[in-house]
Design a protein around this motif. Structure first.
Motif, PDB file in Angstrom:
ATOM      1  N   THR A  98      -1.532  10.050  -2.238  1.00 52.15           N
ATOM      2  CA  THR A  98      -2.832  10.058  -2.924  1.00 52.15           C
ATOM      3  C   THR A  98      -3.991   9.911  -1.940  1.00 52.15           C
ATOM      4  OG1 THR A  98      -2.938   7.656  -3.259  1.00 52.15           O
ATOM      5  CG2 THR A  98      -1.794   8.935  -4.947  1.00 52.15           C
ATOM      6  N   ARG A  99      -3.751   9.318  -0.760  1.00 50.82           N
ATOM      7  CA  ARG A  99      -4.805   9.096   0.248  1.00 50.82           C
ATOM      8  C   ARG A  99      -4.197   9.222   1.639  1.00 50.82           C
ATOM      9  NH1 ARG A  99      -6.298   4.369  -3.053  1.00 50.82           N
ATOM     10  NH2 ARG A  99      -7.532   5.298  -4.679  1.00 50.82           N
ATOM     11  N   GLU A 100      -5.063   9.481   2.633  1.00 50.40           N
ATOM     12  CA  GLU A 100      -4.678   9.543   4.054  1.00 50.40           C
ATOM     13  C   GLU A 100      -3.433  10.410   4.315  1.00 50.40           C
ATOM     14  OE1 GLU A 100      -4.987   5.880   6.405  1.00 50.40           O
ATOM     15  OE2 GLU A 100      -5.725   4.875   4.592  1.00 50.40           O
ATOM     16  N   PRO A 101      -3.395  11.630   3.753  1.00 51.61           N
ATOM     17  CA  PRO A 101      -2.203  12.476   3.984  1.00 51.61           C
ATOM     18  C   PRO A 101      -2.013  12.835   5.456  1.00 51.61           C
ATOM     19  CG  PRO A 101      -3.946  13.727   2.913  1.00 51.61           C
ATOM     20  CD  PRO A 101      -4.394  12.301   2.909  1.00 51.61           C
ATOM     21  N   GLU A 102      -3.128  12.844   6.234  1.00 47.86           N
ATOM     22  CA  GLU A 102      -3.010  13.196   7.658  1.00 47.86           C
ATOM     23  C   GLU A 102      -2.202  12.157   8.423  1.00 47.86           C
ATOM     24  OE1 GLU A 102      -5.776  12.495   5.906  1.00 47.86           O
ATOM     25  OE2 GLU A 102      -6.440  10.657   6.888  1.00 47.86           O
ATOM     26  N   THR A 103      -2.220  10.918   7.939  1.00 44.45           N
ATOM     27  CA  THR A 103      -1.449   9.860   8.611  1.00 44.45           C
ATOM     28  C   THR A 103      -0.100   9.651   7.948  1.00 44.45           C
ATOM     29  OG1 THR A 103      -3.535   8.731   9.038  1.00 44.45           O
ATOM     30  CG2 THR A 103      -1.528   7.443   9.405  1.00 44.45           C
ATOM     31  N   TYR A 104      -0.074   9.682   6.606  1.00 42.02           N
ATOM     32  CA  TYR A 104       1.142   9.244   5.907  1.00 42.02           C
ATOM     33  C   TYR A 104       1.833  10.342   5.102  1.00 42.02           C
ATOM     34  CZ  TYR A 104      -0.589   4.647   7.216  1.00 42.02           C
ATOM     35  OH  TYR A 104      -1.034   3.563   7.935  1.00 42.02           O
ATOM     36  N   LEU A 141       0.522   3.955  -2.581  1.00 38.62           N
ATOM     37  CA  LEU A 141      -0.572   4.938  -2.536  1.00 38.62           C
ATOM     38  C   LEU A 141      -0.167   6.245  -1.861  1.00 38.62           C
ATOM     39  CD1 LEU A 141      -3.557   2.636  -1.445  1.00 38.62           C
ATOM     40  CD2 LEU A 141      -2.965   3.408  -3.753  1.00 38.62           C
ATOM     41  N   SER A 168       2.034  13.935   2.437  1.00 39.02           N
ATOM     42  CA  SER A 168       1.555  14.242   1.085  1.00 39.02           C
ATOM     43  C   SER A 168       2.586  13.924   0.007  1.00 39.02           C
ATOM     44  CB  SER A 168       1.133  15.712   1.002  1.00 39.02           C
ATOM     45  OG  SER A 168       2.199  16.499   1.445  1.00 39.02           O
ATOM     46  N   THR A 196       4.737  11.617  -2.480  1.00 43.20           N
ATOM     47  CA  THR A 196       4.541  10.311  -3.128  1.00 43.20           C
ATOM     48  C   THR A 196       5.755   9.420  -2.850  1.00 43.20           C
ATOM     49  OG1 THR A 196       5.643  10.955  -5.159  1.00 43.20           O
ATOM     50  CG2 THR A 196       3.255  11.422  -5.017  1.00 43.20           C
ATOM     51  N   ASN A 237       0.800  -1.224   0.000  1.00 38.92           N
ATOM     52  CA  ASN A 237       0.000   0.000   0.000  1.00 38.92           C
ATOM     53  C   ASN A 237       0.834   1.276   0.000  1.00 38.92           C
ATOM     54  OD1 ASN A 237      -2.654  -1.239   0.030  1.00 38.92           O
ATOM     55  ND2 ASN A 237      -2.127  -1.903   2.105  1.00 38.92           N
TER      56      ASN A 237
END
Ligand code: CA2
Length: 149
Positions: free
Chosen positions: A19-25, A16, A27, A29, A13
Motif C-alpha cells: 500500500t506504501r513505499e513499493p520502491e523499498t518494500y 502496510l 508491491s 501485500t 508496519n
C-alpha cells in the motif's frame, strides 16, 4: 516423513505492504506473501501458520505459544524490532527453536541503525535484500536445515 510445522512472524508496519513505499518494500501485500509461503510450504512438506503484529508483547506472546506447541521452526521478519528488541531476543532464546531472520530490503545498504540486529547472532540463517523472495528463500533454507537434522 512427518509434516514440519513452521510459524511465520511479521513485525510492525508490515501490514502496510503493498500500500506504501513499493520502491523499498515491493508491491505485494502481506496476504500475497503469506499465501505464496503457505503454497510453497505445502509443496515442501511443511504446514505454515502466519501472524503479524504491530506490538512487541504480542509477538513475544506468539513466540511463547510456538514454544509450547512444539513447532519445528520459525521465520521472522521482526521489522523495526530487529534493531531494538531485547525482548524478542530473549523470547527466541527461551523457546530455543531454529529460526531464520528475514528482511525484504538489504538493511546493510540503508541507515547505520539498521545494521545492528539483536537477533542475527542467534539465528540459524539470515536472508535480506531479495524483496518477497527473501521469505521463500528463508522457507526453503529452513526446511532443508530441518530435514537434515
Ligand atoms: O527490510 C525489511 O524487511 C525490514 O525488516 C522492514 C522494516 C525496517 O524497519 C527494517 O529495518 C527492515 C520496516 C517495515 C515497514 O514496512 C512497511 C511496509 C509498507 C509501507 C511502509 C512500511
Amino acid at each position: 516423513m512427518t509434516q514440519l510445522k513452521i510459524l511465520v512472524l511479521h513485525g510492525p508496519n508490515l501490514n502496510l505492504l503493498g500500500t506504501r513505499e513499493p520502491e523499498t518494500y515491493g508491491s505485494q501485500t502481506l496476504a500475497d506473501i503469506n499465501a505464496e509461503l503457505v503454497n510453497l510450504g505445502e509443496s515442501l512438506g511443511a504446514t505454515l501458520s502466519t501472524y503479524q503484529s504491530n506490538h512487541e508483547g504480542e509477538l513475544v506472546d506468539r513466540l511463547h505459544l510456538a514454544g509450547a506447541d512444539a513447532l519445528d521452526g520459525i521465520i521472522i521478519n521482526p521489522a523495526a524490532y530487529t534493531h531494538t528488541s531485547v525482548a524478542l531476543r530473549d523470547a527466541l532464546l527461551a523457546i530455543n527453536l531454529p529460526f531464520i531472520e528475514v528482511h525484504l530490503s538489504n538493511v546493510h545498504q540503508r541507515e547505520s541503525f539498521r545494521h545492528q540486529s539483536f537477533l542475527s547472532d542467534i539465528a540459524n540463517g539470515i536472508v535480506a535484500g531479495f524483496g518477497n523472495t527473501s521469505y521463500t528463500l528463508a522457507l526453503r533454507g529452513l526446511v532443508t536445515q530441518l530435514q537434515n537434522k
